[in-house]
Scaffold this active site. Structure first.
Site, mmCIF file in Angstrom:
data_model
loop_
_atom_site.group_PDB
_atom_site.id
_atom_site.type_symbol
_atom_site.label_atom_id
_atom_site.label_comp_id
_atom_site.label_asym_id
_atom_site.label_seq_id
_atom_site.Cartn_x
_atom_site.Cartn_y
_atom_site.Cartn_z
ATOM 1 C CG HIS A 160 -1.839 -1.092 1.443
ATOM 2 N ND1 HIS A 160 -2.758 -1.557 0.693
ATOM 3 C CD2 HIS A 160 -1.673 -2.262 2.046
ATOM 4 C CE1 HIS A 160 -3.452 -2.623 0.980
ATOM 5 N NE2 HIS A 160 -2.526 -3.276 1.763
ATOM 6 C CB SER A 281 14.135 21.838 -15.243
ATOM 7 O OG SER A 281 13.412 22.989 -15.604
ATOM 8 C CE LYS A 287 12.242 19.110 -12.132
ATOM 9 N NZ LYS A 287 11.111 18.967 -12.683
ATOM 10 C CD GLU A 294 9.321 11.662 -15.583
ATOM 11 O OE1 GLU A 294 9.205 12.160 -14.554
ATOM 12 O OE2 GLU A 294 9.353 12.281 -16.770
#
Length: 463
Positions: A160, A281, A287, A294
């Site tokens: 979970h 980025s 970043k 992804e």
């Protein structure tokens, strides 16, 4: 399309297709992917026609030479059919007639485009399946390489998405090995249904010529032939099965991708992405983005879509061939290419593009209550009913959280106040490393079991 080319159909047609309809009807822009397989299938068909004396030996030799010339021209970039050819099959036949003359018109004897395209697609797909299975082996090898170095590296295990129990990192990675092993085996099963020849089924009813379907199948290394001509030309189960298997591969890659994305975040901090497999980025200079996982996660839906499209296309088709079946190829081709690209990218990412932060992982497994089950097991091993022990430990966790303590911070006196069965060995029992090592049941995360699993995994790769 010129009038001459249009009349390939028959003299029944008096005029050419409207140019827009010709473009709409054409598949040459994507089924050119099948040209090598079309040539291979046509060579086998030609040899079968000559063997059965449907064409002469000399005609067969001329056709074979012409087909081989087309293959050379295509490989050298000198054969580039356009929309006027409609599809790869007509393009090859038209060029063959240019090379060998009217004998080229005999190539289509005893077959239809319906069984021809079915043959081409199967030849293509069985080769792609073998390539994907090899990519799966390479992916598995990287998983095993990393796992072998991290048997005693611990990582939090979750249910979970909540901290559950600590694990050997190798055990975690080997879960993905097992998924990919099922993928590898599943593709082997699909291959059996792909490797059946429809060649010679004709348009739908077979042919009046005395062909030898088993001989052409043998030349093409098919295991057997379709027993029913209607089924042979209209079956796309094999393509649906492949896209289902491909979808499951993508499910597994996507699940791993999601974990890598989480692990690379500052909140988790379990892995560091190397520059070779990450981007920055355009506005935030600090970043480092996990683009590879992804993209894999995003492309997964694309393969699912191809499977759904194939199922919807097939569900309402009456026997036998229908033009709808032209729509099977683009999704199939893209599904193949997507799976191959994602497997290759994830293999590189794992092997070269990330590092596990062992110190952070060690801290993570030491700062939670994921050893609570082991406290209950400790009492159960000393005669306390497990459910009673379970409830007791639940209260301990509750009071410890309120006091800002972990279980390891409790004094022996506090342990004994909770239950007289506790003794000083409780501290050893709840150490993260011992918690992992103790789970030595078959298939568990115990180090002994993980080492055995690694040996089995390595042997499977090397078969």
């Amino acid at each position: 399309m010129t009038k001459t080319q249009q009349q390939t159909w028959s003299q029944r047609f008096e005029s050419a297709l409207h140019p827009t309809i010709a473009r709409f009807n054409a598949s040459i822009n994507f089924d050119i992917e099948l040209i090598e397989y079309d040539l291979t299938g046509s060579l086998a068909h030609t040899k079968m026609l000559a063997k059965c004396e449907i064409i002469s030996t000399e005609e067969g030799e001329r056709l074979v030479a012409g087909l081989e010339q087309i293959r050379r021209e295509y490989r050298e970039g000198n054969f580039n059919p356009d929309v006027d050819s409609e599809d790869v099959h007509f393009a090859v036949e038209h060029r063959l007639v240019e090379i060998v003359g009217d004998v080229g018109k005999k190539l289509h004897t005893g077959r239809s485009r319906n069984d021809q395209v079915g043959t081409d697609t199967r030849l293509y797909l069985r080769e792609q399946i073998q390539q994907i299975r090899q990519l799966l082996r390479e992916f598995q090898a990287v998983l095993v390489d990393i796992a072998e170095k991290n048997v005693e590296t611990l990582i939090p295990g979750y249910t979970h998405l909540q901290r559950a129990q600590p694990l050997s990192l190798a055990h975690h990675l080997l879960a993905y090995f097992q998924m990919s092993q099922r993928d590898w085996e599943r593709l082997g099963d699909v291959y059996k249904r792909v490797n059946i020849s429809p060649l010679g089924c004709g348009a739908l009813a077979g042919t009046t010529f005395p062909i030898d379907r088993h001989y052409s199948a043998q030349l093409l290394n098919f295991d057997k032939v379709y027993d029913n001509s209607l089924d042979g030309v209209s079956d796309r189960d094999f393509a649906i099965e492949f896209l289902n298997a491909a979808s499951l591969i993508m499910v597994h890659l996507s699940r791993l991708s999601e974990e890598v994305i989480l692990w690379s975040s500052e909140e988790f901090g379990f892995v560091t992405l190397k520059d070779s497999c990450a981007t920055g980025s355009s506005i935030m200079p600090q970043k480092k983005n996990p683009d590879v996982p992804e993209l894999v996660r995003g492309k997964t839906g694309r393969v699912f879509g191809h499977l759904q499209a194939m199922l919807v296309m097939m569900k309402g088709l009456p026997l036998a061939y229908n033009k709808d079946l032209q729509e099977d190829k683009e999704g199939l081709f893209d599904g193949v290419n997507t799976v191959k690209a994602c497997l290759s990218a994830m293999t590189i990412l794992l092997g070269e593009g990330l590092e596990f932060r062992n110190q952070r992982l060690a801290e993570a497994v030491a700062e939670d209550f994921s050893n609570a089950t082991d406290v209950a097991d400790y009492l159960a091993a000393r005669g306390v009913p497990f459910r009673e022990a379970y409830n007791l430990v639940g209260k301990v966790v509750k009071t410890s959280i309120a006091a800002g303590k972990l279980l390891k911070d409790l004094t022996l006196e506090e342990w004994k106040q909770l239950h007289p069965k506790f003794d000083k060995d409780i501290y050893e029992a709840i150490l993260p490393r011992q918690v992992v090592a103790a789970r030595n049941s078959y298939g568990g995360t115990g180090f002994e079991q993980v080492n055995q699993a690694l040996q089995i995994a390595r042997s499977q790769i090397n078969k």
